[in-house]
Design an enzyme around this catalytic site. Structure first.
Site, mmCIF file in Angstrom:
data_model
loop_
_atom_site.group_PDB
_atom_site.id
_atom_site.type_symbol
_atom_site.label_atom_id
_atom_site.label_comp_id
_atom_site.label_asym_id
_atom_site.label_seq_id
_atom_site.Cartn_x
_atom_site.Cartn_y
_atom_site.Cartn_z
ATOM 1 N N MET A 1 0.825 -1.203 0.000
ATOM 2 C CA MET A 1 0.000 0.000 0.000
ATOM 3 C C MET A 1 0.863 1.259 0.000
ATOM 4 O O MET A 1 0.392 2.349 0.318
ATOM 5 C CB MET A 1 -0.961 -0.005 1.186
ATOM 6 C CG MET A 1 -1.972 -1.132 1.133
ATOM 7 S SD MET A 1 -3.524 -0.797 1.995
ATOM 8 C CE MET A 1 -2.965 -0.474 3.652
ATOM 9 N N HIS B 253 9.078 0.755 3.435
ATOM 10 C CA HIS B 253 10.169 0.726 4.407
ATOM 11 C C HIS B 253 11.003 -0.528 4.158
ATOM 12 O O HIS B 253 10.739 -1.284 3.204
ATOM 13 C CB HIS B 253 9.628 0.773 5.835
ATOM 14 C CG HIS B 253 8.557 -0.250 6.123
ATOM 15 N ND1 HIS B 253 8.806 -1.605 6.159
ATOM 16 C CD2 HIS B 253 7.227 -0.125 6.377
ATOM 17 C CE1 HIS B 253 7.699 -2.268 6.431
ATOM 18 N NE2 HIS B 253 6.717 -1.389 6.571
ATOM 19 N N GLU B 254 11.997 -0.765 5.013
ATOM 20 C CA GLU B 254 12.918 -1.877 4.801
ATOM 21 C C GLU B 254 12.204 -3.224 4.781
ATOM 22 O O GLU B 254 12.659 -4.164 4.127
ATOM 23 C CB GLU B 254 14.011 -1.881 5.875
ATOM 24 C CG GLU B 254 15.029 -0.761 5.720
ATOM 25 C CD GLU B 254 14.598 0.512 6.450
ATOM 26 O OE1 GLU B 254 13.390 0.643 6.781
ATOM 27 O OE2 GLU B 254 15.455 1.360 6.703
ATOM 28 N N HIS C 207 9.276 -3.876 3.384
ATOM 29 C CA HIS C 207 8.830 -4.075 1.999
ATOM 30 C C HIS C 207 9.995 -4.437 1.093
ATOM 31 O O HIS C 207 9.883 -5.307 0.220
ATOM 32 C CB HIS C 207 8.168 -2.793 1.466
ATOM 33 C CG HIS C 207 6.926 -2.382 2.181
ATOM 34 N ND1 HIS C 207 6.870 -1.255 2.981
ATOM 35 C CD2 HIS C 207 5.693 -2.934 2.224
ATOM 36 C CE1 HIS C 207 5.654 -1.126 3.466
ATOM 37 N NE2 HIS C 207 4.920 -2.136 3.028
ATOM 38 N N GLN D 100 -10.600 -2.713 2.308
ATOM 39 C CA GLN D 100 -10.237 -3.315 3.590
ATOM 40 C C GLN D 100 -10.373 -2.344 4.757
ATOM 41 O O GLN D 100 -10.037 -2.682 5.886
ATOM 42 C CB GLN D 100 -8.824 -3.891 3.534
ATOM 43 C CG GLN D 100 -7.707 -2.870 3.437
ATOM 44 C CD GLN D 100 -6.389 -3.500 3.005
ATOM 45 O OE1 GLN D 100 -6.306 -4.136 1.955
ATOM 46 N NE2 GLN D 100 -5.354 -3.330 3.810
ATOM 47 N N ASP E 146 2.240 -9.293 9.097
ATOM 48 C CA ASP E 146 0.792 -9.476 8.967
ATOM 49 C C ASP E 146 0.529 -10.978 8.874
ATOM 50 O O ASP E 146 0.163 -11.495 7.817
ATOM 51 C CB ASP E 146 0.282 -8.734 7.739
ATOM 52 C CG ASP E 146 0.567 -7.245 7.809
ATOM 53 O OD1 ASP E 146 -0.104 -6.552 8.584
ATOM 54 O OD2 ASP E 146 1.477 -6.782 7.100
ATOM 55 N N SER F 96 6.616 -0.825 10.199
ATOM 56 C CA SER F 96 5.245 -0.586 9.763
ATOM 57 C C SER F 96 5.146 0.812 9.182
ATOM 58 O O SER F 96 5.785 1.748 9.685
ATOM 59 C CB SER F 96 4.270 -0.723 10.934
ATOM 60 O OG SER F 96 2.969 -0.282 10.561
ATOM 61 N N ARG G 209 2.724 2.645 9.534
ATOM 62 C CA ARG G 209 2.037 3.471 10.536
ATOM 63 C C ARG G 209 2.983 4.003 11.613
ATOM 64 O O ARG G 209 2.596 4.895 12.376
ATOM 65 C CB ARG G 209 0.911 2.677 11.185
ATOM 66 C CG ARG G 209 -0.287 2.429 10.255
ATOM 67 C CD ARG G 209 -1.422 1.739 11.011
ATOM 68 N NE ARG G 209 -2.656 1.718 10.226
ATOM 69 C CZ ARG G 209 -3.021 0.727 9.425
ATOM 70 N NH1 ARG G 209 -2.230 -0.332 9.310
ATOM 71 N NH2 ARG G 209 -4.158 0.773 8.743
#
Length: 314
Positions: free
Chosen positions: A35, A39-40, A42, A66, A184, A219, A221
């Site tokens: 999305m 970050h690292e 991903h 979602q 996740d 994350s 977030r």
């Protein structure tokens, strides 16, 4: 090695045609769904894709299906230009960035999303931003048992939306391999089960969770955590590592392990959403750790909900 300039594709048909052209040349394709706000964690998924396939596609799409309208769709962080630079910096690069505008727009209605309350006033059930926006999408994919616990309790539309958008991405990109992060954990297991049950010819790989140097799980977030809340949030990973150590040294009573983590997070100022020890595959709650387990936690620090987990093999 010079940075690879990835092809940027926004159109579904163009994406599908590219994949079919590459596969006709004997190339295998890996898909890393994201999305954005990379970050690292991903980037580690991309490295895993490189090990498995000739070519790698990274999708960037914040999926409204979602999110319920009361959740943080409108404030989900975004930095596409920064994402491009990060993708160019990955050793081996990526071949395609698939960035569709709206995968629920079928050309018949306004394609906006968001707004409103999270309840269907007629049916009295929680709905997603897609349904509240008036778009005509009405087909959903559900993995009925695996979606019920953990995150599925407080986010009842979440996994339906995840399974549906991943199905759409699989049908558009047509990958040989798809890589998901184990942070996740429930999502990864749900996608594995969906692929098995619906006979997708795709290998689903779970890549290990990546942490910051201080132990906080990576994350998108995390950027929304004020410094003091970020420090408090370390209570999640610290208590999970202690629980793993305790279990590996004979403490297999799940209630006692759960209580210790819940207490640590509460004392740090967090609010527990859930803290459960479950079977690694079925995600069924365990009373004692006598087979491979995973300790999954979701907690709020301020207005940021964080998830973390740790596998326990005794």
């Amino acid at each position: 090695m010079a940075n690879k300039n990835p092809l940027e594709i926004t159109d579904k048909d163009e994406m599908r045609n590219w994949s079919r052209s590459m596969r006709a040349q004997g190339k295998t394709i890996g898909l890393v769904p994201t999305m954005g706000y990379l970050h690292e964690g991903h980037l580690s998924l991309i490295q895993e894709s490189h090990k498995q396939t000739h070519l790698t596609v990274v999708s960037i799409y914040v999926n409204p299906g979602q999110f319920s309208p009361t959740e943080d769709l409108s404030t989900y962080p975004s930095d596409f230009l920064g994402d491009i630079q990060k993708l160019k910096s990955v050793p081996g690069g990526v071949d395609v960035i698939f960035r569709p505008r709206n995968l629920y727009d079928y050309g018949n209605k306004d394609d906006g999303v968001g707004g409103g309350v999270g309840w269907d006033q007629e049916g009295g059930k929680v709905v997603s931003c897609v349904e509240k926006s008036g778009m005509e999408h009405e087909t959903w994919v559900r993995v009925e048992r695996l979606e019920k616990g953990l995150c599925g309790i407080s986010r009842p539309v979440f996994f339906r939306g995840v399974a549906t958008i991943v199905t759409k991405l699989f049908n558009i990109v047509e990958p040989d391999v798809a890589v998901f992060g184990k942070k996740d954990y429930q999502q990864w297991r749900i996608i594995q089960r969906m692929v098995r049950d619906l006979d997708f010819g795709i290998k689903v790989i779970g890549s290990e969770l990546v942490r910051d140097d201080d132990g906080l799980a990576k994350s998108s977030r995390n950027v929304r955590l004020p410094p003091d809340d970020r420090q408090k949030a370390l209570s999640i990973s610290k208590s999970l590592f202690k629980a793993k150590f305790a279990a590996e040294n004979g403490q297999i009573d799940c209630q006692e392990l759960r209580n210790a983590v819940i207490q640590a997070v509460h004392e740090a100022g967090g609010k527990i959403d859930y803290a459960e020890i479950v079977d690694q595959e079925s995600l069924e709650k365990l009373e004692e750790i006598k087979r491979p387990a995973v300790f999954c936690v979701a907690a709020w620090f301020g207005n940021v909900r964080l998830i973390d987990n740790i596998e326990i093999n005794v």
